[in-house]
Design a protein around this motif. Structure first.
Motif, short mmCIF file in Angstrom:
data_model
loop_
_atom_site.label_atom_id
_atom_site.label_comp_id
_atom_site.label_asym_id
_atom_site.label_seq_id
_atom_site.Cartn_x
_atom_site.Cartn_y
_atom_site.Cartn_z
N ARG A 184 1.24 0.60 -53.04
CA ARG A 184 -0.21 0.45 -53.07
C ARG A 184 -0.82 1.58 -53.89
O ARG A 184 -0.21 2.64 -54.06
CB ARG A 184 -0.82 0.40 -51.66
CG ARG A 184 -0.68 1.65 -50.81
CD ARG A 184 -1.91 1.87 -49.91
NE ARG A 184 -3.06 2.28 -50.69
CZ ARG A 184 -4.33 2.03 -50.38
NH1 ARG A 184 -4.61 1.34 -49.30
NH2 ARG A 184 -5.30 2.46 -51.14
N LYS B 147 -12.06 2.11 -57.03
CA LYS B 147 -12.28 2.56 -55.65
C LYS B 147 -13.72 2.27 -55.20
O LYS B 147 -14.67 2.67 -55.86
CB LYS B 147 -12.04 4.08 -55.54
CG LYS B 147 -10.63 4.53 -55.81
CD LYS B 147 -9.58 3.86 -54.93
CE LYS B 147 -9.77 4.01 -53.45
NZ LYS B 147 -8.78 3.20 -52.67
N GLU C 87 -1.03 4.74 -46.34
CA GLU C 87 -1.33 5.68 -47.42
C GLU C 87 -0.38 6.88 -47.39
O GLU C 87 -0.19 7.52 -46.35
CB GLU C 87 -2.80 6.13 -47.33
CG GLU C 87 -3.72 5.00 -47.82
CD GLU C 87 -5.19 5.37 -47.94
OE1 GLU C 87 -5.90 4.64 -48.65
OE2 GLU C 87 -5.63 6.36 -47.33
N HIS D 116 -6.53 3.79 -42.77
CA HIS D 116 -7.97 3.64 -42.61
C HIS D 116 -8.32 3.38 -41.14
O HIS D 116 -9.40 3.69 -40.69
CB HIS D 116 -8.50 2.53 -43.51
CG HIS D 116 -8.32 2.86 -44.96
ND1 HIS D 116 -7.16 2.58 -45.63
CD2 HIS D 116 -9.12 3.50 -45.84
CE1 HIS D 116 -7.26 3.02 -46.88
NE2 HIS D 116 -8.43 3.59 -47.03
N GLN E 162 -5.85 11.28 -44.15
CA GLN E 162 -5.15 10.18 -43.47
C GLN E 162 -3.84 9.81 -44.18
O GLN E 162 -3.17 8.86 -43.78
CB GLN E 162 -6.05 8.95 -43.37
CG GLN E 162 -6.37 8.30 -44.71
CD GLN E 162 -7.51 7.28 -44.62
OE1 GLN E 162 -8.43 7.46 -43.83
NE2 GLN E 162 -7.43 6.23 -45.39
N CYS F 37 -4.07 6.46 -51.74
CA CYS F 37 -5.35 5.75 -51.71
C CYS F 37 -5.72 5.38 -53.13
O CYS F 37 -5.96 4.22 -53.45
CB CYS F 37 -6.41 6.65 -51.08
SG CYS F 37 -8.02 5.88 -51.03
N ASP G 54 -9.12 10.21 -49.36
CA ASP G 54 -8.36 9.90 -48.14
C ASP G 54 -7.14 10.78 -47.90
O ASP G 54 -6.17 10.33 -47.24
CB ASP G 54 -7.98 8.41 -48.12
CG ASP G 54 -9.21 7.52 -47.87
OD1 ASP G 54 -10.28 8.06 -47.52
OD2 ASP G 54 -9.09 6.30 -48.04
MN MN Z 1 -8.07 4.80 -48.91
#
Ligand code: MN
Ligand code: PEP
Length: 341
Positions: free
Chosen positions: A128, A133, A300, A274, A314, A104, A311
């Motif tokens: 990524r 943020k 992620e 997400h 996830q 993230c 995050d």
């Molecule tokens: Mn994120």
């Protein structure tokens, strides 16, 4: 309006029609097709009938109205899917199913480099990681900013993976563009029209996320903001919308894939991280996205999710990501697409 040129039309005739469109107060956007070229003339809806006079110009076959409110994004203007060059040698929207993966947020050199090496080995084609943020709380970690961008550039150097990273604020567009290969617009900025217009002036692909309360039509209108400024390289990303459901962080709208494919030529990727908020749910959504016709994924991955600054719940561990990628290949294969690695 769409000005359909004759197959036999030459460069001069095309240029003359473009010039006439500008003279009438509209912007010409040429779409070069396999057999014939078309020009999208976009601008003020009122008074667009005056474009009908283009019908009598040399090389023009037909002048037809674009019925959808989004014009350049619509299949009316361009029937063939857009294949978008991310960096030389890597395109999205064609036969290859493209997976972008990474944390993230960029946290440390070790974290981003270790993740980059692992996701690349598993077949990811993009890295990524957020350096800026958009956090719900002003007290949460806001990102490493330029330091984070530098670490992303190091990870790119190490692995060759192009970088996807978010720009949150119009004032940072220039800075982020110095490092990023793909500029990400987050769900909280889908309708930040000032930001979209600036990104429309860049010569870089834009990954535009769907807002959590944005309809598909509004999402395409946001893409139109970028396209109408001249940047054709827009990748759409569905990342879940807000519903009454609380079992998942968002409700991942996988039906948006075939709906978008009916409306637009732009590539569509899915963000299952997400979209669900729980790492255990991510692989199933990856397979489903491929099966539903997505052009790729943005996932992620964190080397140690329990210590992630954002995050973690996830984020997949690198070995779980690799296992997902192996199984994903079988779905991609059934869909007659290819995957790297
Ligand atoms: Mn994120
Ligand atoms: C992200 O990609 O980390 C992010 C903030 O995503 P979204 O804008 O979809 O919430």
């Amino acid at each position: 309006m769409i000005i359909v040129m004759k197959k036999s039309a030459d460069k001069e005739q095309l240029a003359a029609v473009e010039a006439k469109i500008s003279e009438l107060g509209y912007q010409p956007h040429v779409i070069y097709g396999e057999t014939r070229n078309v020009i999208g003339a976009v601008g003020e809806e009122r008074g667009k009938e005056k474009l009908q006079i283009l019908q009598s110009m040399a090389g023009v076959d037909n002048v037809v109205p674009i019925l959808k409110p989004y014009k350049l994004a619509s299949l009316e203007v361009q029937q063939e899917p857009s294949t978008i060059e991310i960096v030389p040698g890597l395109t999205i929207g064609g036969k290859e199913f493209i997976v972008g993966a990474g944390p993230c947020a960029v946290e440390t050199r070790e974290q981003i480099c270790e993740t980059a090496v692992a996701v690349k080995a598993a077949g990811a084609r993009m890295l990524r990681g957020g350096a800026f943020k958009p956090r719900t709380s002003p007290y949460s970690f806001q990102g490493m900013e330029e330091e984070g961008l530098k670490l992303l550039a190091e990870a790119r150097e190490l692995t060759g993976l192009p970088i996807v990273t978010e720009v949150v604020n119009p004032r940072d567009v220039e800075l982020v563009a110095r490092y990023a290969d793909v500029m990400q617009v987050g769900a909280r900025n889908t309708q930040n029209f000032a930001l979209l217009k600036m990104l429309g002036q860049l010569d870089k692909p834009i990954l535009l996320k769907r807002g959590m309360a944005t309809t598909i039509q509004e999402f395409l209108m946001s893409a139109e903001y970028i396209l109408s400024e001249g940047n054709r390289r827009v990748i759409l990303c569905e990342r879940g919308i807000r519903t009454f459901e609380t079992a998942t962080r968002n409700t991942l709208d996988l039906s948006a894939i075939p709906v978008l494919k009916q409306q637009t030529h732009l590539p569509v990727v899915i963000d299952p991280s997400h979209g669900t908020g729980h790492s255990a749910l991510v692989p199933a959504m990856c397979y489903a996205a491929a099966a539903a016709g997505a052009d790729g994924l943005l996932v992620e991955v964190h080397p140690c999710p329990e210590n992630a600054t954002s995050d973690g719940p996830q984020s997949l561990r690198p070995d779980d990501f690799a296992a997902m990628m192996n199984k994903l290949r079988r779905f991609v294969d059934v869909c007659e697409r290819t995957m790297a690695g």
